[in-house]
Design a protein around this motif. Sequence first.
Motif, PDB file in Angstrom:
ATOM      1  N   UNK A 146       0.804  -1.214   0.000  1.00  0.00           N
ATOM      2  CA  UNK A 146       0.000   0.000   0.000  1.00  0.00           C
ATOM      3  C   UNK A 146       0.833   1.259   0.000  1.00  0.00           C
ATOM      4  N   UNK A 147       2.082   1.157   0.487  1.00  0.00           N
ATOM      5  CA  UNK A 147       2.974   2.323   0.533  1.00  0.00           C
ATOM      6  C   UNK A 147       4.268   2.077  -0.238  1.00  0.00           C
ATOM      7  N   UNK A 148       4.444   0.844  -0.732  1.00  0.00           N
ATOM      8  CA  UNK A 148       5.648   0.437  -1.453  1.00  0.00           C
ATOM      9  C   UNK A 148       6.891   0.756  -0.622  1.00  0.00           C
ATOM     10  N   UNK A 149       7.988   1.134  -1.276  1.00  0.00           N
ATOM     11  CA  UNK A 149       9.186   1.505  -0.523  1.00  0.00           C
ATOM     12  C   UNK A 149       8.943   2.845   0.171  1.00  0.00           C
ATOM     13  N   UNK A 150       9.367   2.956   1.422  1.00  0.00           N
ATOM     14  CA  UNK A 150       9.162   4.217   2.135  1.00  0.00           C
ATOM     15  C   UNK A 150      10.375   4.535   3.004  1.00  0.00           C
ATOM     16  N   UNK A 151      10.495   5.822   3.336  1.00  0.00           N
ATOM     17  CA  UNK A 151      11.588   6.340   4.163  1.00  0.00           C
ATOM     18  C   UNK A 151      10.971   7.142   5.303  1.00  0.00           C
ATOM     19  N   UNK A 152      11.522   6.987   6.510  1.00  0.00           N
ATOM     20  CA  UNK A 152      11.098   7.796   7.646  1.00  0.00           C
ATOM     21  C   UNK A 152      12.301   8.596   8.152  1.00  0.00           C
ATOM     22  N   UNK A 153      12.107   9.905   8.294  1.00  0.00           N
ATOM     23  CA  UNK A 153      13.142  10.791   8.824  1.00  0.00           C
ATOM     24  C   UNK A 153      12.739  11.269  10.213  1.00  0.00           C
ATOM     25  N   UNK A 154      13.728  11.375  11.092  1.00  0.00           N
ATOM     26  CA  UNK A 154      13.525  11.948  12.422  1.00  0.00           C
ATOM     27  C   UNK A 154      14.122  13.349  12.433  1.00  0.00           C
ATOM     28  N   UNK A 155      13.368  14.301  12.979  1.00  0.00           N
ATOM     29  CA  UNK A 155      13.803  15.695  13.053  1.00  0.00           C
ATOM     30  C   UNK A 155      13.797  16.156  14.509  1.00  0.00           C
ATOM     31  N   UNK A 156      14.031  17.440  14.729  1.00  0.00           N
ATOM     32  CA  UNK A 156      14.016  17.991  16.078  1.00  0.00           C
ATOM     33  C   UNK A 156      12.628  17.922  16.695  1.00  0.00           C
ATOM     34  N   UNK A 157      12.618  18.007  18.027  1.00  0.00           N
ATOM     35  CA  UNK A 157      11.372  18.160  18.799  1.00  0.00           C
ATOM     36  C   UNK A 157      10.345  17.056  18.565  1.00  0.00           C
ATOM     37  N   UNK A 159       9.637  15.354  15.864  1.00  0.00           N
ATOM     38  CA  UNK A 159       8.981  15.350  14.555  1.00  0.00           C
ATOM     39  C   UNK A 159       9.520  14.223  13.677  1.00  0.00           C
ATOM     40  N   UNK A 160       8.608  13.619  12.913  1.00  0.00           N
ATOM     41  CA  UNK A 160       8.973  12.608  11.922  1.00  0.00           C
ATOM     42  C   UNK A 160       8.272  12.946  10.611  1.00  0.00           C
ATOM     43  N   UNK A 161       8.928  12.673   9.493  1.00  0.00           N
ATOM     44  CA  UNK A 161       8.265  12.756   8.194  1.00  0.00           C
ATOM     45  C   UNK A 161       8.391  11.410   7.493  1.00  0.00           C
ATOM     46  N   UNK A 162       7.336  11.034   6.769  1.00  0.00           N
ATOM     47  CA  UNK A 162       7.263   9.741   6.084  1.00  0.00           C
ATOM     48  C   UNK A 162       7.070   9.997   4.594  1.00  0.00           C
ATOM     49  N   UNK A 163       7.829   9.287   3.751  1.00  0.00           N
ATOM     50  CA  UNK A 163       7.785   9.444   2.296  1.00  0.00           C
ATOM     51  C   UNK A 163       7.538   8.061   1.690  1.00  0.00           C
ATOM     52  N   UNK A 164       6.340   7.848   1.134  1.00  0.00           N
ATOM     53  CA  UNK A 164       5.983   6.538   0.610  1.00  0.00           C
ATOM     54  C   UNK A 164       5.771   6.536  -0.892  1.00  0.00           C
ATOM     55  N   UNK A 197       4.461  13.575  11.539  1.00  0.00           N
ATOM     56  CA  UNK A 197       4.045  13.227  12.894  1.00  0.00           C
ATOM     57  C   UNK A 197       4.855  14.005  13.913  1.00  0.00           C
ATOM     58  N   UNK A 198       4.202  14.454  14.970  1.00  0.00           N
ATOM     59  CA  UNK A 198       4.914  14.945  16.150  1.00  0.00           C
ATOM     60  C   UNK A 198       4.687  13.905  17.221  1.00  0.00           C
ATOM     61  N   UNK A 199       5.734  13.083  17.447  1.00  0.00           N
ATOM     62  CA  UNK A 199       5.633  11.908  18.300  1.00  0.00           C
ATOM     63  C   UNK A 199       4.489  11.041  17.783  1.00  0.00           C
ATOM     64  N   UNK A 200       3.395  10.830  18.546  1.00  0.00           N
ATOM     65  CA  UNK A 200       2.325   9.933  18.085  1.00  0.00           C
ATOM     66  C   UNK A 200       1.190  10.671  17.397  1.00  0.00           C
TER      67      UNK A 200
END
Length: 213
Positions: A146-157, A159-164, A197-200
């Motif tokens: 459903x998302x194929x290959x994806x990458x998750x990045x962790x940032x400050x405070x 925060x996470x970003x997801x790229x699918x 996402x900011x944490x959960x």
Amino acid sequence: MRKLRYFLIFLGFFLLSPVSAKQSPKSEIPTSYRVVKGDSWFGIARKFKISAETLAKLNGRTTTENLYERELLRIPKGNEKISVSSPESLIKEKPSYPLERKERVVKKFSELTYDPHKGIQFQRGTSSLVRASLPGKVVHVDYMDGYENFVVLEHQNGLYTVYGNLERIQVTEGQEVKSKDRLGILSKDKGLYFQVNKQKQSLNPERILEGGI
């Protein structure tokens, strides 16, 4: 264990399953911490409920410097105060667009209980290069139906970003990236799935891209 920990995080990202943390007995905060593979300033700071900038400053470093496996870090004691000006603890940079060109959003962010969608889906247009929206660290690279290959990045405070929906991934776990750095190439028949996402808690990516954090 690390793979399992991130897999549980992703279940929260994609399947929206609430995760209830066990309450641990109150204990004294340790005064040092030994860095293990996969650690980041922000991840360690979150464990001890302090800011990453405070942790780095106490150790004579900055959060832009790399950590080294088995490095011993000092942890602030309960009564130890480190002065860090508030602007340093915020993300000052406005997030960059995760594609080379702006594409139409075909599925919007939604918190409706009967039709939740915790990210946005872009139309597959002329943009194929997927870029980091903010500076951070690659914490997970994987494949999911459903998302194929994806990458998750962790940032400050927290925060996470997801790229699918990536056809090819061009970063590795543990790699530090800057804003607009290449993450991979988009699938030929699907638009980018993008989540913040900011944490959960899931945030509306369109609002973040337009107005910042």
